[in-house]
Design an enzyme around this catalytic site. Structure first.
Site, short mmCIF file in Angstrom:
data_model
loop_
_atom_site.label_atom_id
_atom_site.label_comp_id
_atom_site.label_asym_id
_atom_site.label_seq_id
_atom_site.Cartn_x
_atom_site.Cartn_y
_atom_site.Cartn_z
N GLU A 3 23.75 6.46 -20.00
CA GLU A 3 24.47 7.43 -20.83
C GLU A 3 25.04 6.74 -22.07
O GLU A 3 24.97 7.28 -23.18
CB GLU A 3 25.61 8.07 -20.02
N ALA B 291 -5.75 -1.38 1.08
CA ALA B 291 -6.96 -1.28 0.26
C ALA B 291 -8.12 -1.14 1.21
O ALA B 291 -8.24 -1.92 2.16
CB ALA B 291 -7.12 -2.53 -0.60
N ASP C 264 -5.05 -13.89 6.92
CA ASP C 264 -5.07 -13.91 5.44
C ASP C 264 -4.24 -15.03 4.82
O ASP C 264 -4.40 -15.32 3.65
CB ASP C 264 -4.49 -12.58 4.88
N GLU D 10 2.43 -3.86 4.30
CA GLU D 10 1.10 -4.34 3.89
C GLU D 10 0.38 -4.93 5.09
O GLU D 10 -0.33 -5.93 4.97
CB GLU D 10 1.24 -5.37 2.76
N ALA E 160 -0.41 1.69 12.73
CA ALA E 160 -0.44 2.81 13.69
C ALA E 160 0.89 2.90 14.43
O ALA E 160 1.45 3.99 14.63
CB ALA E 160 -1.58 2.62 14.67
N1 LIG Z 1 -7.15 -4.41 3.09
C1 LIG Z 1 -5.88 -4.35 3.35
O1 LIG Z 1 -5.12 -3.65 2.69
C2 LIG Z 1 -5.34 -5.17 4.47
C3 LIG Z 1 -6.21 -5.82 5.31
N2 LIG Z 1 -5.71 -6.52 6.36
C4 LIG Z 1 -6.70 -7.10 7.27
O2 LIG Z 1 -6.48 -6.53 8.57
C5 LIG Z 1 -6.76 -7.47 9.57
C6 LIG Z 1 -5.56 -7.57 10.50
O3 LIG Z 1 -5.30 -6.32 11.07
P1 LIG Z 1 -4.30 -6.14 12.29
O4 LIG Z 1 -4.72 -7.01 13.41
O5 LIG Z 1 -4.23 -4.69 12.54
O6 LIG Z 1 -2.98 -6.77 11.68
P2 LIG Z 1 -1.43 -6.36 11.66
O7 LIG Z 1 -0.87 -6.79 10.36
O8 LIG Z 1 -1.27 -4.94 12.01
O9 LIG Z 1 -0.87 -7.24 12.79
C7 LIG Z 1 -0.86 -6.85 14.16
C8 LIG Z 1 0.16 -7.71 14.84
O10 LIG Z 1 1.47 -7.23 14.52
C9 LIG Z 1 2.37 -7.71 15.49
N3 LIG Z 1 3.23 -6.66 16.02
C10 LIG Z 1 4.53 -6.80 16.27
N4 LIG Z 1 5.06 -5.70 16.76
C11 LIG Z 1 4.09 -4.79 16.83
C12 LIG Z 1 4.07 -3.45 17.26
N5 LIG Z 1 5.13 -2.82 17.73
N6 LIG Z 1 2.90 -2.82 17.19
C13 LIG Z 1 1.82 -3.44 16.70
N7 LIG Z 1 1.80 -4.72 16.27
C14 LIG Z 1 2.93 -5.41 16.35
C15 LIG Z 1 1.53 -8.36 16.58
O11 LIG Z 1 1.57 -9.73 16.23
P3 LIG Z 1 1.43 -10.92 17.28
O12 LIG Z 1 0.00 -10.82 17.76
O13 LIG Z 1 1.70 -12.13 16.45
O14 LIG Z 1 2.42 -10.68 18.34
C16 LIG Z 1 0.16 -7.75 16.34
O15 LIG Z 1 -0.88 -8.54 16.84
C17 LIG Z 1 -7.08 -8.76 8.86
O16 LIG Z 1 -8.45 -8.93 8.84
C18 LIG Z 1 -6.55 -8.56 7.47
O17 LIG Z 1 -7.32 -9.27 6.52
C19 LIG Z 1 -4.38 -6.62 6.60
C20 LIG Z 1 -3.49 -6.01 5.77
C21 LIG Z 1 -3.90 -5.21 4.65
N1 LIG Z 2 -7.36 -7.37 0.91
C1 LIG Z 2 -6.58 -6.70 0.05
C2 LIG Z 2 -5.18 -6.60 0.26
N2 LIG Z 2 -4.60 -7.20 1.35
C3 LIG Z 2 -3.18 -7.38 1.49
O1 LIG Z 2 -2.67 -8.31 0.55
C4 LIG Z 2 -2.20 -9.47 1.21
C5 LIG Z 2 -2.46 -10.70 0.41
O2 LIG Z 2 -1.47 -10.77 -0.57
P1 LIG Z 2 -1.30 -12.07 -1.52
O3 LIG Z 2 -1.49 -13.27 -0.68
O4 LIG Z 2 0.09 -11.96 -2.06
O5 LIG Z 2 -2.33 -11.94 -2.58
C6 LIG Z 2 -2.92 -9.44 2.53
O6 LIG Z 2 -2.32 -10.18 3.53
C7 LIG Z 2 -2.90 -7.99 2.85
O7 LIG Z 2 -1.62 -7.58 3.28
N3 LIG Z 2 -4.47 -5.91 -0.65
C8 LIG Z 2 -5.02 -5.33 -1.74
O8 LIG Z 2 -4.32 -4.69 -2.55
N4 LIG Z 2 -6.33 -5.43 -1.93
C9 LIG Z 2 -7.14 -6.07 -1.10
O9 LIG Z 2 -8.34 -6.13 -1.36
#
Ligand SMILES: NC(=O)C1=CN([C@@H]2O[C@H](COP(=O)(O)OP(=O)(O)OC[C@H]3O[C@@H](n4cnc5c(N)ncnc54)[C@H](OP(=O)(O)O)[C@@H]3O)[C@@H](O)[C@H]2O)C=CC1
Ligand SMILES: Nc1c(N[C@@H]2O[C@H](COP(=O)(O)O)[C@@H](O)[C@H]2O)[nH]c(=O)[nH]c1=O
Length: 595
Positions: free
Chosen positions: A81, A192, A238, A326, A333
């Site tokens: 403001e 993504a 990652d 992320e 889920a």
């Molecule tokens: N393209 C994208 O935008 C992204 C891609 N990815 C990709 O996804 C893959 C990983 O997926 P995902 O395994 O689903 O990874 P998550 O990031 O969902 O991790 C799952 C883990 O979260 C932990 N956790 C703690 N509390 C809970 C709960 N209440 N419910 C569920 N999980 C819990 C556990 O860890 P712990 O086992 O240590 O106990 C579990 O194994 C990789 O290949 C990665 O590259 C990941 C993020 C973004």
């Molecule tokens: N692969 C993927 C993503 N993945 C997300 O970004 C994280 C990596 O972040 P940084 O290490 O800061 O660059 C990775 O662990 C996951 O949470 N994000 C996106 O926008 N696009 C992509 O294609």
């Protein structure tokens, strides 16, 4: 006693009716456009201002030309403001100032209001009132006390175009509004994915799905969040950094959620030289690794029940307003199932990776039919380089307009407060803080049996008395039995069960005038209860200035409903009673001082 309540339909009240409909429309269209502009200005510092809200201000001359603009850059800098007033200079006198949100005037700092008053602004249009109870309405009152006309969208006039403008004001400060209305921070799930719905290849490799331009947008998203959260598996796969690498703004705290704490010793997230990392885990998990993390400067927080809701409630208490998820599909889920995700932001890249085992953005939600799918609202589509950005809300931003009861109705009940500024006290279950306001509270009352004014009896609760009265005076022995059964019921729940099921099964036993007298019956019972128990009366009086709402999600007559759609007659009667007590005590105080 006869109580007449206007049936509530909409909280929006049209006061400003201009003679000419066309003028009215132009007037509203201008107001809406400038409020939107104020919201856009406010948006410019999103993330940088946090934890302060985002404020924008536009000053227009009486011919509708923009004379000055400003937005709050960061906490502690000059208010929007004041900047707009400086920019508008001599054009301020008699002009209109548009604010996306009522100023908060934190800790006695009245700079924003003073700037408008001293500049001679004639009218102020406010998008939304301040969401925090203790600040709501004070700046508006202050401006009005200086003779400035203040209009608040949605309170003084209504139209579709104004409603849309108000929505843009709600969106720009969504995290703060969530803070005011819920116990978890505003959460955005971002991912993504390829065109075939994968967030990584079957191997787990995911760098990169989205384009560089899209990833720069992710840095912006991080820059406006208080924290970024991933699951343990994303750290293992990652080795992310999760920083906002666009060179300006703030970098969010990194949070890792892991049950096993089975994480690598070498990870980018353990480098806390630029920004901190918090690992949340199950109580007792890998104590030696906890020590290792602590030696790196990583904070570890243990939970008895590690789940997204508990974790979000914890970060809410620590003051976090907005969280960017992320994670992969597993944790996503779990977070969606716990209803902690408010918004989804998905980058869809025109790529196909295939693979039956390749992960998808959201794991199992337990749904089996497409009709169960969650539908996003307010969906937006935007092309970012080669990718498509789709975003939308899983839960709407809470609305700040008080829906129970309407301004008119509240004023009729208790003229001493303004519903737009009053806080709301919810009560429902007897163990709640204000549980004694419930009909089911265990406070017996002595009330007559039907018309027999000298035939007083003890009723174990207001509910017993209310339910029994449905059948009182009906010349049928079954009705008499019914009254007795309800009177002898061992709990208010039992009394309600008998009363309701008899009413359903034997409607002929219900007195003919029941719909006409039921409000009076309830009122008399409440009056008796609160007069019998002085501590209850004091508690009722202690709520003066607040709107009382019975938070029953099922009863849309006595309660407020799940979304405020209920008529809340129980809350209204309590406010009516409170107003009566208050007016009696002020009359007796006056008499005492005269004596
Ligand atoms: N393209 C994208 O935008 C992204 C891609 N990815 C990709 O996804 C893959 C990983 O997926 P995902 O395994 O689903 O990874 P998550 O990031 O969902 O991790 C799952 C883990 O979260 C932990 N956790 C703690 N509390 C809970 C709960 N209440 N419910 C569920 N999980 C819990 C556990 O860890 P712990 O086992 O240590 O106990 C579990 O194994 C990789 O290949 C990665 O590259 C990941 C993020 C973004
Ligand atoms: N692969 C993927 C993503 N993945 C997300 O970004 C994280 C990596 O972040 P940084 O290490 O800061 O660059 C990775 O662990 C996951 O949470 N994000 C996106 O926008 N696009 C992509 O294609």
């Amino acid at each position: 006693m006869s109580l007449s309540f206007r049936v509530w339909s909409s909280p929006l009240i049209c006061k400003a009716t201009l003679a000419n409909g066309e003028n009215n429309r132009t007037h509203h269209a201008n107001d809406a456009a400038f409020i939107r502009r104020a919201a856009d200005l406010a948006e410019m510092s999103a993330g940088i201002t946090s934890p302060h809200p985002n404020f924008g201000c536009v000053i227009t001359t009486c011919t509708g030309k923009v004379a000055g603009e400003g937005y709050l850059y960061a906490q502690g800098t000059k208010p929007a403001e004041a900047l707009a007033v400086e920019a508008a200079g001599e054009f301020c006198r008699g002009s209109t100032a548009y604010l996306n949100m009522e100023p908060g005037d934190c800790h006695g700092d009245h700079t924003a209001v003073s700037a408008l008053v001293q500049a001679g602004i004639g009218r102020v249009v406010v998008g939304i009132r301040h969401p925090l109870d203790h600040l709501r309405g004070s700046a508006i009152r202050e401006l009005r006390s200086h003779g400035i006309e203040v209009n608040v969208l949605g309170e003084d006039f209504q139209s579709k175009v104004l409603e849309d403008a108000r929505k843009s004001c709600l969106l720009v400060n969504a995290p703060l509004i969530h803070r005011a209305c819920s116990r978890v921070p505003f959460s955005v799930l971002k991912y993504a994915m390829t065109l075939d719905g994968k967030i990584a290849a079957s191997s787990g490799h995911a760098a990169w799905i989205s384009s560089k331009l899209s990833r720069t947008r992710v840095f912006e998203l991080r820059g406006r969040s208080d924290a970024v959260i991933v699951g343990g598996n994303t750290v293992r796969q990652d080795d992310p950094r999760l920083t906002a690498r666009h060179g300006q703004g703030h970098t969010p705290t990194r949070i890792v959620m892991t049950q096993s704490l089975d994480l690598p010793e070498k990870a980018n997230l353990w480098d806390v030289s630029e920004v901190s990392t918090i690992v949340v885990t199950q109580r007792g998990a890998r104590k030696s690794f906890q020590k290792f993390l602590a030696s790196k400067g990583v904070e570890v927080v243990e939970f008895d029940m590690l789940n997204p809701r508990e974790v979000m409630e914890y970060f809410h208490l620590r003051g976090y307003l907005s969280i960017l998820w992320e994670c992969g599909g597993t944790l996503a889920a779990s977070a969606i199932s716990s209803s902690v995700i408010h918004k989804v932001v998905a980058f869809v890249a025109p790529k196909i990776i295939g693979g039956t085992k390749a992960p998808s953005p959201v794991g199992d939600l337990g749904m089996v039919e497409m009709t169960q799918a969650l539908n996003l609202i307010d969906v937006c589509y935007e092309q970012v380089g080669p990718d498509m950005l789709v975003s939308g809300f899983l839960q709407p931003v809470p609305d700040l307009l008080p829906v129970i009861p309407s301004e008119d109705a509240t004023f009729e009940i208790d003229p001493s407060f303004n519903p737009f500024e009053a806080s709301i006290i919810f009560f429902y279950k007897t163990w709640d803080l204000y549980g004694s306001f419930s009909n089911f509270s265990p406070h017996s009352i002595r009330m007559p049996y039907g018309e027999e004014k000298d035939d007083y009896m003890t009723w174990s609760s207001v509910e017993h008395y209310y339910q029994a009265n449905k059948f009182v005076g009906v010349k049928d022995p079954m009705a008499h039995d019914c009254v007795e059964k309800i009177r002898m019921a061992r709990s208010p729940e039992e009394a309600a069960r008998i009363g309701r099921s008899m009413q359903r099964q034997k409607p002929e036993l219900v007195r003919n005038d029941w719909e006409d007298v039921k409000i009076d019956v309830m009122y008399m019972a409440l009056k008796c209860k609160f007069s019998t128990y002085p501590h209850l009366k004091s508690q009722l009086l202690s709520t003066a200035g607040s709107v009382l709402v019975e938070a029953s999600p099922h009863d849309l007559f006595w309660g407020g409903g799940r979304e405020g759609e209920g008529l809340n007659y129980l809350g209204r009667l309590l406010m009516q009673l409170r107003a009566e007590y208050l007016s009696k005590s002020s009359v007796s105080a006056e008499n005492t001082s005269l004596a």
